[in-house]
Motif scaffolding. Structure first.
Motif, PDB file in Angstrom:
ATOM      1  N   ALA A 274       0.833  -1.200   0.000  1.00 57.50           N
ATOM      2  CA  ALA A 274       0.000   0.000   0.000  1.00 57.50           C
ATOM      3  C   ALA A 274       0.873   1.258   0.000  1.00 57.50           C
ATOM      4  CB  ALA A 274      -0.914   0.001   1.225  1.00 57.50           C
TER       5      ALA A 274
ATOM      6  N   GLU B 297       6.155   0.439   4.457  1.00 54.43           N
ATOM      7  CA  GLU B 297       5.813  -0.852   5.064  1.00 54.43           C
ATOM      8  C   GLU B 297       6.639  -1.964   4.425  1.00 54.43           C
ATOM      9  OE1 GLU B 297       2.317  -2.928   3.823  1.00 54.43           O
ATOM     10  OE2 GLU B 297       1.726  -1.331   2.459  1.00 54.43           O
TER      11      GLU B 297
ATOM     12  N   GLY C  86       9.767  -2.892   6.204  1.00 59.27           N
ATOM     13  CA  GLY C  86       9.510  -3.807   7.310  1.00 59.27           C
ATOM     14  C   GLY C  86       9.249  -5.224   6.832  1.00 59.27           C
ATOM     15  N   VAL C  87       8.420  -5.363   5.818  1.00 60.76           N
ATOM     16  CA  VAL C  87       8.088  -6.696   5.294  1.00 60.76           C
ATOM     17  C   VAL C  87       9.365  -7.393   4.812  1.00 60.76           C
ATOM     18  CG1 VAL C  87       6.829  -7.946   3.501  1.00 60.76           C
ATOM     19  CG2 VAL C  87       5.744  -5.996   4.649  1.00 60.76           C
TER      20      VAL C  87
ATOM     21  N   GLY D  94      11.558  -8.565   7.724  1.00 59.72           N
ATOM     22  CA  GLY D  94      11.051  -9.815   8.288  1.00 59.72           C
ATOM     23  C   GLY D  94      11.412 -11.002   7.414  1.00 59.72           C
TER      24      GLY D  94
ATOM     25  N   THR E 124      14.175 -14.265   8.379  1.00 55.49           N
ATOM     26  CA  THR E 124      13.750 -15.661   8.405  1.00 55.49           C
ATOM     27  C   THR E 124      14.244 -16.443   7.179  1.00 55.49           C
ATOM     28  OG1 THR E 124      11.603 -14.835   7.621  1.00 55.49           O
ATOM     29  CG2 THR E 124      11.773 -15.428   9.939  1.00 55.49           C
TER      30      THR E 124
ATOM     31  N   THR F  93      16.062   3.635  10.801  1.00 58.71           N
ATOM     32  CA  THR F  93      15.812   3.120  12.154  1.00 58.71           C
ATOM     33  C   THR F  93      15.695   1.608  12.204  1.00 58.71           C
ATOM     34  OG1 THR F  93      13.414   3.343  11.898  1.00 58.71           O
ATOM     35  CG2 THR F  93      14.606   5.228  12.824  1.00 58.71           C
TER      36      THR F  93
ATOM     37  N   TYR G 281      19.926  -2.157  12.953  1.00 60.10           N
ATOM     38  CA  TYR G 281      20.248  -3.580  13.146  1.00 60.10           C
ATOM     39  C   TYR G 281      21.309  -4.091  12.166  1.00 60.10           C
ATOM     40  CZ  TYR G 281      15.974  -3.907  15.950  1.00 60.10           C
ATOM     41  OH  TYR G 281      15.006  -3.735  16.906  1.00 60.10           O
TER      42      TYR G 281
ATOM     43  N   MET H 100      11.594  -4.907  18.058  1.00 64.87           N
ATOM     44  CA  MET H 100      11.718  -3.833  17.067  1.00 64.87           C
ATOM     45  C   MET H 100      11.764  -2.513  17.848  1.00 64.87           C
ATOM     46  SD  MET H 100      10.147  -1.428  14.977  1.00 64.87           S
ATOM     47  CE  MET H 100       8.467  -1.520  15.534  1.00 64.87           C
ATOM     48  N   TRP H 101      12.944  -1.904  17.905  1.00 65.84           N
ATOM     49  CA  TRP H 101      13.145  -0.820  18.872  1.00 65.84           C
ATOM     50  C   TRP H 101      12.765   0.571  18.387  1.00 65.84           C
ATOM     51  CZ3 TRP H 101      13.046  -1.869  23.629  1.00 65.84           C
ATOM     52  CH2 TRP H 101      13.629  -3.026  24.140  1.00 65.84           C
ATOM     53  N   HIS H 102      12.726   0.827  17.084  1.00 66.35           N
ATOM     54  CA  HIS H 102      12.602   2.244  16.756  1.00 66.35           C
ATOM     55  C   HIS H 102      11.832   2.583  15.491  1.00 66.35           C
ATOM     56  CE1 HIS H 102      13.313   6.369  17.413  1.00 66.35           C
ATOM     57  NE2 HIS H 102      14.255   6.534  16.526  1.00 66.35           N
ATOM     58  N   SER H 103      11.173   1.625  14.859  1.00 66.47           N
ATOM     59  CA  SER H 103      10.497   1.941  13.601  1.00 66.47           C
ATOM     60  C   SER H 103       8.992   1.900  13.821  1.00 66.47           C
ATOM     61  CB  SER H 103      10.929   0.948  12.518  1.00 66.47           C
ATOM     62  OG  SER H 103      12.337   0.924  12.429  1.00 66.47           O
TER      63      SER H 103
ATOM     64  N   LEU I 135       5.976  -0.387  12.050  1.00 67.31           N
ATOM     65  CA  LEU I 135       6.441  -1.504  11.222  1.00 67.31           C
ATOM     66  C   LEU I 135       6.441  -2.869  11.906  1.00 67.31           C
ATOM     67  CD1 LEU I 135       9.328  -0.003   9.063  1.00 67.31           C
ATOM     68  CD2 LEU I 135       6.899  -0.217   8.561  1.00 67.31           C
TER      69      LEU I 135
ATOM     70  N   SER J 102       4.303  -5.261   9.984  1.00 68.39           N
ATOM     71  CA  SER J 102       4.874  -5.515   8.653  1.00 68.39           C
ATOM     72  C   SER J 102       6.046  -6.495   8.747  1.00 68.39           C
ATOM     73  CB  SER J 102       5.338  -4.204   8.014  1.00 68.39           C
ATOM     74  OG  SER J 102       4.244  -3.327   7.824  1.00 68.39           O
ATOM     75  N   ILE J 103       6.883  -6.341   9.771  1.00 71.69           N
ATOM     76  CA  ILE J 103       8.013  -7.250   9.960  1.00 71.69           C
ATOM     77  C   ILE J 103       7.497  -8.668  10.237  1.00 71.69           C
ATOM     78  CG2 ILE J 103       9.949  -7.819  11.484  1.00 71.69           C
ATOM     79  CD1 ILE J 103      10.255  -4.735  11.923  1.00 71.69           C
TER      80      ILE J 103
ATOM     81  N   PHE K 295       4.696  -9.932   9.459  1.00 74.89           N
ATOM     82  CA  PHE K 295       4.040 -10.410   8.236  1.00 74.89           C
ATOM     83  C   PHE K 295       5.070 -10.972   7.253  1.00 74.89           C
ATOM     84  CE2 PHE K 295       2.680  -8.706   3.914  1.00 74.89           C
ATOM     85  CZ  PHE K 295       1.815  -9.763   3.612  1.00 74.89           C
ATOM     86  N   GLY K 296       6.179 -10.249   7.084  1.00 66.81           N
ATOM     87  CA  GLY K 296       7.241 -10.750   6.204  1.00 66.81           C
ATOM     88  C   GLY K 296       7.797 -12.077   6.699  1.00 66.81           C
ATOM     89  N   MET K 297       7.919 -12.209   8.016  1.00 68.48           N
ATOM     90  CA  MET K 297       8.384 -13.476   8.598  1.00 68.48           C
ATOM     91  C   MET K 297       7.369 -14.597   8.361  1.00 68.48           C
ATOM     92  SD  MET K 297       9.861 -12.279  12.293  1.00 68.48           S
ATOM     93  CE  MET K 297      11.315 -11.249  12.470  1.00 68.48           C
TER      94      MET K 297
ATOM     95  N   ASN L  19       0.185   3.033  10.095  1.00 68.05           N
ATOM     96  CA  ASN L  19       0.393   2.131   8.953  1.00 68.05           C
ATOM     97  C   ASN L  19      -0.846   1.283   8.713  1.00 68.05           C
ATOM     98  OD1 ASN L  19       1.556   0.573   6.942  1.00 68.05           O
ATOM     99  ND2 ASN L  19       2.866  -0.613   8.333  1.00 68.05           N
TER     100      ASN L  19
ATOM    101  N   GLY M 252      -2.675   1.181   6.122  1.00 67.36           N
ATOM    102  CA  GLY M 252      -2.608   0.572   4.796  1.00 67.36           C
ATOM    103  C   GLY M 252      -1.896  -0.762   4.834  1.00 67.36           C
ATOM    104  N   GLY M 253      -0.924  -0.868   5.740  1.00 65.62           N
ATOM    105  CA  GLY M 253      -0.190  -2.124   5.880  1.00 65.62           C
ATOM    106  C   GLY M 253      -1.089  -3.276   6.311  1.00 65.62           C
TER     107      GLY M 253
ATOM    108  N   THR N 282      -2.459  -4.760   3.211  1.00 67.01           N
ATOM    109  CA  THR N 282      -1.445  -5.609   2.578  1.00 67.01           C
ATOM    110  C   THR N 282      -1.413  -6.988   3.237  1.00 67.01           C
ATOM    111  OG1 THR N 282      -0.129  -3.640   2.113  1.00 67.01           O
ATOM    112  CG2 THR N 282       1.014  -5.751   2.017  1.00 67.01           C
TER     113      THR N 282
ATOM    114  N   LYS O 216      -2.871 -11.094   1.701  1.00 68.54           N
ATOM    115  CA  LYS O 216      -2.164 -12.383   1.688  1.00 68.54           C
ATOM    116  C   LYS O 216      -2.702 -13.319   2.774  1.00 68.54           C
ATOM    117  CE  LYS O 216       1.126 -11.742  -1.456  1.00 68.54           C
ATOM    118  NZ  LYS O 216       1.385 -12.656  -2.582  1.00 68.54           N
TER     119      LYS O 216
END
Lengths: 168, 207
Positions: free
Chosen positions: A46, A50, A53-54, A57, A61, A83, A88, B43-46, B49, B52-53, B55-57, B78, B80-81, B84, B88
């Motif tokens: 979107a 984001e 971030g995706v 992740g 993994t 950030t 990281y 996740m310390w500072h974003s 997200l 989203s993180i 979700f990617g995992m 977020n 909109g995220g 997304t 899926k």
């Protein structure tokens, strides 16, 4: 018939197996190819941030991710690239259509051309500007290798000339 | 109104091998005190997200359960995220939102959920198959354990008061957390994510 794209083939050859994307007319064919190909997980976004971030992740993994976007979207990603990837050391391939250079036909993209490279410099993200189609594959391979050696993002900026076969 | 720390305390014994991703702020401090382990990513500072993180995992590792602790302020950044994610709909992802109706860390300024915004309704409208709001610790524990067992993308919004439990701060920085997490994934999945120095030059892609 399945969509094909030489740029998608370059990504697969470099080991990219996860792509988060947002469309630009120059990369339309590429996104269709990524969406239709079982060699990668394709996530339509979107908003570009984001996707940072995706992709993080996905990398954490075991995937090798690319964020495929226009440079306007790259500007949307500055905080996340700083950030998250910057805090990281998380790698990411930024494959970016480079709007607003002297090849640009649309006036509204022009401000992007002025700031894109200085922004990447400020974010400490190395990049290559490709101007011909045959430069994309080696640039992607180099960027992907740099992701492994550095655990940091790398960008490939694709000008109109490099995408001539893909531009609608 | 219940406390987030009470919810986390009730949930911790029941998450099994679920991978946990935490949002910025007090939730990370509380969770690392209750249930720190190799499969936790902080996740310390974003802001915005965490989901989203996770979700990617979840997409990348379909045979593992993933649980993310979100906040109301971050989710509003977020929304909109969520669309997304819902498109899926990974069945191995549960989103828990600790909705304290405030940006607590920088001083407690109210978010839109202090007024009219309803995050569970928003998630359903954006395509989440399951989303519910809970207001008691018992309902929280039942809803989250049911979500983890359901094998369907789910959201649980927990209405909580502001405040972070006074527990010791984490003794690990972001990069240490990344290495610990990645090495755990490598051992568990049998994959290489961060190649050792002697191997990296051999991995150069042909191109």
């Amino acid at each position: 018939m399945m969509a094909t794209s030489p740029v998608a083939e370059a990504l697969f050859a470099a080991g990219i197996d996860f792509a988060a994307t947002l469309p630009d007319s120059w990369i339309h064919q590429l996104l269709l190819a990524l969406g239709a190909d079982p060699r990668c997980i394709h996530v339509p976004l979107a908003r570009e941030e984001e996707g940072v971030g995706v992709c993080a992740g996905a990398w954490l993994t075991g995937r090798v991710p690319a964020l495929v976007i226009q440079n306007s979207g790259l500007l949307n990603c500055c905080n996340a690239l700083t950030t998250l990837n910057g805090l990281y050391d998380i790698p990411l391939l930024l494959l970016v259509s480079y709007r607003g250079t002297m090849e640009e036909e649309s006036f509204f993209h022009v401000p992007l051309g002025r700031v894109t490279e200085p922004v990447l410099d400020s974010l400490e993200i190395p990049y290559r500007v490709v101007t011909r189609a045959d430069e994309i594959s080696p640039a992607v391979a180099n960027a992907t290798h740099f992701m492994r050696t550095s655990q940091r993002p790398a960008a490939v900026l694709m000008t109109r000339g490099s995408l001539a076969q893909e531009v609608q | 109104m219940m406390k987030r720390f009470e919810c986390l305390t009730a949930l911790a014994p029941h998450i099994g091998e679920t991978v946990v991703i935490t949002n910025i702020g007090g939730v990370a401090i509380e969770w690392q005190h209750l249930h720190d382990n190799d499969s936790t990513f902080y996740m310390w500072h974003s802001l915005g997200l965490a989901t989203s993180i996770a979700f990617g995992m979840a997409l990348s590792w379909p045979d593992r359960q993933f649980l993310v602790f979100e906040g109301d302020g971050s989710l509003l950044m977020n929304l909109g995220g969520l669309a997304t994610v819902a498109e899926k709909a990974p069945p191995n992802l549960t989103v828990v939102v600790f909705d304290n109706q405030a940006h607590e860390s920088p001083g407690g300024y109210p978010t839109a959920t202090a007024g009219r915004a309803n995050l569970a309704a928003a998630a359903l409208a954006l395509g989440f198959p399951v989303a519910a709001t809970v207001e008691t610790v018992d309902d929280f524990q039942d809803s989250v354990t049911a979500a983890l067992a359901r094998e369907r993308l789910s959201m649980v919004v927990a209405k909580v008061q502001t405040g972070t439990q006074n527990v010791p701060l984490p003794a690990m920085d972001a990069r240490e957390n990344k290495y610990r997490f990645v090495r755990w994934v490598e051992r568990t999945r049998g994959v290489t994510i961060i190649p050792l120095p002697g191997h990296v030059s051999k991995m150069r892609a042909q191109g």
